[in-house]
Design a protein around this motif. Structure first.
Motif, short mmCIF file in Angstrom:
data_model
loop_
_atom_site.label_atom_id
_atom_site.label_comp_id
_atom_site.label_asym_id
_atom_site.label_seq_id
_atom_site.Cartn_x
_atom_site.Cartn_y
_atom_site.Cartn_z
N LEU A 47 7.19 -22.60 -2.10
CA LEU A 47 7.24 -23.95 -2.65
C LEU A 47 8.25 -24.04 -3.81
O LEU A 47 9.02 -24.99 -3.85
CB LEU A 47 5.85 -24.42 -3.07
N PRO A 48 8.30 -23.07 -4.72
CA PRO A 48 9.34 -23.14 -5.75
C PRO A 48 10.75 -23.12 -5.17
O PRO A 48 11.65 -23.80 -5.68
CB PRO A 48 9.07 -21.91 -6.62
N ARG A 76 11.34 -26.64 -3.93
CA ARG A 76 11.56 -27.55 -5.06
C ARG A 76 13.00 -27.47 -5.55
O ARG A 76 13.65 -28.48 -5.80
CB ARG A 76 10.61 -27.21 -6.20
N THR A 77 13.50 -26.25 -5.70
CA THR A 77 14.86 -26.04 -6.17
C THR A 77 15.87 -26.69 -5.23
O THR A 77 16.78 -27.40 -5.66
CB THR A 77 15.16 -24.53 -6.32
N LEU A 128 15.75 -30.55 -5.33
CA LEU A 128 16.41 -31.06 -6.53
C LEU A 128 17.92 -30.97 -6.42
O LEU A 128 18.64 -31.90 -6.80
CB LEU A 128 15.91 -30.32 -7.77
N THR A 168 15.41 -36.20 -7.64
CA THR A 168 14.01 -36.61 -7.51
C THR A 168 13.83 -37.98 -8.13
O THR A 168 14.55 -38.37 -9.04
CB THR A 168 13.05 -35.60 -8.17
N LEU A 189 7.55 -33.10 -9.10
CA LEU A 189 7.65 -32.03 -8.12
C LEU A 189 6.91 -30.77 -8.56
O LEU A 189 6.64 -29.91 -7.74
CB LEU A 189 9.12 -31.69 -7.84
N ASP A 190 6.59 -30.67 -9.84
CA ASP A 190 5.85 -29.51 -10.31
C ASP A 190 4.36 -29.63 -10.05
O ASP A 190 3.61 -28.67 -10.22
CB ASP A 190 6.09 -29.30 -11.81
N THR A 200 18.78 -31.26 2.75
CA THR A 200 17.88 -30.16 2.40
C THR A 200 17.89 -29.11 3.51
O THR A 200 17.99 -27.91 3.24
CB THR A 200 16.46 -30.69 2.16
N PRO A 222 5.91 -30.74 2.50
CA PRO A 222 6.47 -29.47 2.03
C PRO A 222 5.80 -28.25 2.68
O PRO A 222 6.49 -27.31 3.08
CB PRO A 222 6.22 -29.52 0.52
#
Length: 89
Positions: free
Chosen positions: A8-9, A12-13, A16, A21, A27-28, A49, A72
């Motif tokens: 997931l991290p 997220r990266t 972004l 976003t 997103l955190d 993405t 996600p």
């Protein structure tokens, strides 16, 4: 990149970098099961993405499976299944 797992991290990266976003979306937070549309990501942002994931991880995502990955968590599972297949080959 010889990654063994997509997390997931990692997603997220890439999200972004690819599309930024919406200021109303955290997103955190716990986003794993939220629909990408609810997170403010439309099809064009998700295509960018996907391209970034493919380049960074050296995999090719099936277009139909990718469009069915609406959260996600589903996308992470899809990427990890491709990474597993690539390691097994």
């Amino acid at each position: 990149m010889a990654a063994t797992e997509f997390t997931l991290p990692d997603l997220r990266t890439i999200l972004l970098e690819a599309a930024g976003t919406d200021e109303d979306v955290d997103l955190d937070g716990d986003i794993a099961n939220l629909d990408f549309q609810d997170l403010g990501y439309e099809s064009l942002a998700l295509l960018e993405t996907a391209g970034r994931i493919e380049r960074a991880y050296g995999i090719s995502l099936d277009e139909e499976a990718f469009t069915e990955a609406r959260t996600p968590r589903a996308l992470i599972d899809l990427v990890n299944s491709h990474l597993s297949a690539a390691r097994a080959a």
